[in-house]
Design a protein around this motif. Structure first.
Motif, PDB file in Angstrom:
ATOM      1  N   LEU A 142       0.866  -1.242  -0.061  1.00 17.37           N
ATOM      2  CA  LEU A 142      -0.132   0.075   0.116  1.00 17.37           C
ATOM      3  C   LEU A 142       0.929   0.956  -0.051  1.00 17.37           C
ATOM      4  O   LEU A 142       0.530   2.296  -0.710  1.00 17.37           O
ATOM      5  N   PHE A 143       1.982   1.283   0.727  1.00 20.19           N
ATOM      6  CA  PHE A 143       2.834   2.418   1.005  1.00 20.19           C
ATOM      7  C   PHE A 143       3.470   2.626  -0.457  1.00 20.19           C
ATOM      8  O   PHE A 143       3.938   3.771  -0.699  1.00 20.19           O
ATOM      9  N   ARG A 144       3.934   1.646  -1.113  1.00 23.65           N
ATOM     10  CA  ARG A 144       4.423   1.610  -2.621  1.00 23.65           C
ATOM     11  C   ARG A 144       3.265   2.003  -3.637  1.00 23.65           C
ATOM     12  O   ARG A 144       3.962   2.347  -4.892  1.00 23.65           O
ATOM     13  N   GLY A 145       2.134   2.431  -3.212  1.00 22.95           N
ATOM     14  CA  GLY A 145       1.046   2.560  -4.282  1.00 22.95           C
ATOM     15  C   GLY A 145       0.864   1.533  -5.147  1.00 22.95           C
ATOM     16  O   GLY A 145       0.365   1.583  -6.414  1.00 22.95           O
ATOM     17  N   SER A 146       0.864   0.067  -4.867  1.00 29.35           N
ATOM     18  CA  SER A 146       0.820  -0.994  -5.758  1.00 29.35           C
ATOM     19  C   SER A 146      -0.729  -1.017  -5.695  1.00 29.35           C
ATOM     20  O   SER A 146      -1.615  -0.742  -5.069  1.00 29.35           O
ATOM     21  N   ARG A 149      -3.031  -6.313  -7.531  1.00 32.86           N
ATOM     22  CA  ARG A 149      -2.118  -7.458  -7.684  1.00 32.86           C
ATOM     23  C   ARG A 149      -1.015  -7.487  -6.523  1.00 32.86           C
ATOM     24  O   ARG A 149      -0.785  -8.269  -5.643  1.00 32.86           O
ATOM     25  N   GLY A 150      -0.529  -6.229  -6.273  1.00 35.35           N
ATOM     26  CA  GLY A 150       0.501  -6.140  -4.950  1.00 35.35           C
ATOM     27  C   GLY A 150      -0.277  -6.470  -3.712  1.00 35.35           C
ATOM     28  O   GLY A 150       0.210  -6.900  -3.011  1.00 35.35           O
ATOM     29  N   GLN A 151      -1.649  -5.745  -3.712  1.00 31.17           N
ATOM     30  CA  GLN A 151      -2.467  -5.862  -2.515  1.00 31.17           C
ATOM     31  C   GLN A 151      -2.811  -7.263  -1.954  1.00 31.17           C
ATOM     32  O   GLN A 151      -3.008  -7.615  -0.890  1.00 31.17           O
TER      33      GLN A 151
END
Length: 453
Positions: A142-146, A149-151
């Motif tokens: 979340l902090f990387r703005g994903s 898919r990232g979440q």
């Protein structure tokens, strides 16, 4: 909830139920660091071995980054001897590249080494990430703005090397593992870097999560549930992308721009992500993806723009989109003698391979005429009389007729006999050098790498 061997068995059976068409596992290979989490997994699994018709092994990756690394290896060997579990120790170099964190470099080296252990469909790598790890991973993403898919954070199971990778402890908390370790009087090693809050994950673990848990005691369970929901969302998005992509792809992996343009903007981006992942290419940032839509889909028909991001080039030609690893530079004066036998490797990751034929391809006796046979690259002005065409044509015209993209033309090897163009592998054979009807011939196959798409 107390952690028990039966609870691990239930988690393993859940993973099995999700793969009904796959072969039953042959080996469970535990990635064993010697720390608390992997020690608990190893101990639990060894307690279940009678209920599992699967061999159990352990593998320890020696990164060589810390002074105690050799001590950890000896600890792992001692524990595995006590549990009667075979242990393999892999030595890797985990040097961080420019701009890469030591943690990321170690993880990349570790999984690269583990891929060499998972060698059959029946091999399953087990790792000990748990619910707290999952919550931390979601926050980091979340902090990387994903995106979704990232979440989705860490999947419970996925294809890995020749087999699979399972994480059976994702529903188990760190506290439950610590309680199990205390009950079983387990001994483990502590990585001192785990206390270094200079690493993002450690900062979350030691500084952020305790504050959140005081306010929301069930935060790790909640975040883990969010990750599971996002994994479901991502699966639905991928299914939609696969449906939208039907009819848009060709065998050369190029994508129809007209078909893509018939979708709304969000579904276009969804298709582009799946298309790039399917070729094993790095996904762009959202900003770059928006640029792809603007530059590739909206540019005038007579333009052939291309975009780049680390590890990827995107090009457009005749209404189709092509993605590839960065093209390798080629020397215009490159040439190589070849006796028309076997395979020849080209310096830009492509190959030529000759095979015997009858009545097609080149004359089989060309290599016996004493004339010099050489591979060269295009300089411009080359002409050829292709079989059955009756007249000479410029190579440029033949390339255009065949729809060969411009960037590929400069990397297609040309076969010369003496100073005459005899064939363009993958495109045509020139009439004077063609095999006679019913006579012995040689067919030259050109195998281009993904960088030549």
């Amino acid at each position: 909830m107390t952690m028990t061997p039966s609870r691990l068995l239930q988690a393993l059976h859940t993973c099995l139920a999700a793969r009904p068409l796959a072969a039953y596992p042959r080996r469970f290979i535990i990635a064993y660091s010697g720390g608390l989490d992997s020690h608990c997994l190893l101990h639990l699994l060894s307690a279940c071995r009678r209920q599992l018709a699967v061999s159990i092994e352990a593998v320890h990756v020696h990164h060589g980054l810390l002074d105690d690394a050799d001590h950890w290896v000896e600890h792992c060997r001692q524990v595995c001897r006590q549990l009667d579990v075979p242990l393999t120790v892999l030595h890797v170099e985990a040097r961080a590249a420019k701009g890469e964190s030591p943690e990321a470099a170690a993880r990349k080296a570790r999984y690269a080494a583990l891929q060499n252990i998972i060698v059959t469909e029946g091999d399953v790598l087990l790792t000990a990430q748990h619910r707290d790890d999952q919550a931390e991973t979601l926050l980091l993403q979340l902090f990387r703005g994903s995106g979704s898919r990232g979440q989705a954070a860490m999947p419970r199971q996925r294809a890995f090397a020749a087999g699979e990778h399972w994480r059976p402890l994702l529903d188990v908390s760190r506290d439950e593992l610590q309680e199990y370790a205390a009950q079983q009087q387990l001994n483990w090693v502590e990585d001192p870097s785990n206390q270094d809050s200079g690493f993002d994950r450690n900062y979350l673990r030691h500084e952020v999560m305790p504050v959140l848990q005081r306010r929301w005691p069930a935060i790790t369970e909640t975040l883990s549930r969010v990750a599971s929901q996002q994994a479901e969302n991502e699966a639905l998005l991928e299914a939609l992308a696969a449906q939208d992509m039907q009819g848009l792809l060709r065998t050369d992996h190029s994508l129809s721009l007209a078909g893509l343009g018939g979708l709304d903007a969000a579904r276009q981006r969804n298709v582009l992500r799946l298309w790039l992942r399917g070729q094993g290419l790095t996904l762009p940032s959202r900003r770059k993806l928006l640029q792809v839509q603007a530059d590739m889909l909206e540019a005038a028909q007579d333009r052939n723009p291309h975009l780049e991001w680390p590890g990827v080039e995107l090009r457009r030609y005749r209404g189709r989109l092509y993605a590839m690893a960065p093209l390798q530079a080629v020397k215009a004066d490159w040439c190589r003698d070849w006796g028309l036998r076997g395979q020849v490797d080209l310096p830009w990751s492509a190959q030529l391979l000759s095979r015997k034929t009858v009545g097609e391809g080149l004359r089989a006796d060309l290599g016996e005429t004493g004339q010099r046979i050489q591979l060269r690259l295009r300089h411009g002005g080359e002409r050829c009389r292709p079989i059955g065409r009756g007249q000479h044509h410029s190579l440029k015209k033949l390339f255009q007729e065949a729809g060969i993209p411009p960037w590929q033309r400069q990397r297609m090897p040309l076969l010369f006999v003496g100073d005459e163009l005899a064939a363009v592998p993958g495109l045509c054979v020139c009439e004077p050098f063609a095999a006679p009807k019913g006579g012995a011939g040689l067919w030259i196959d050109w195998r281009a790498s993904i960088t030549s798409h």
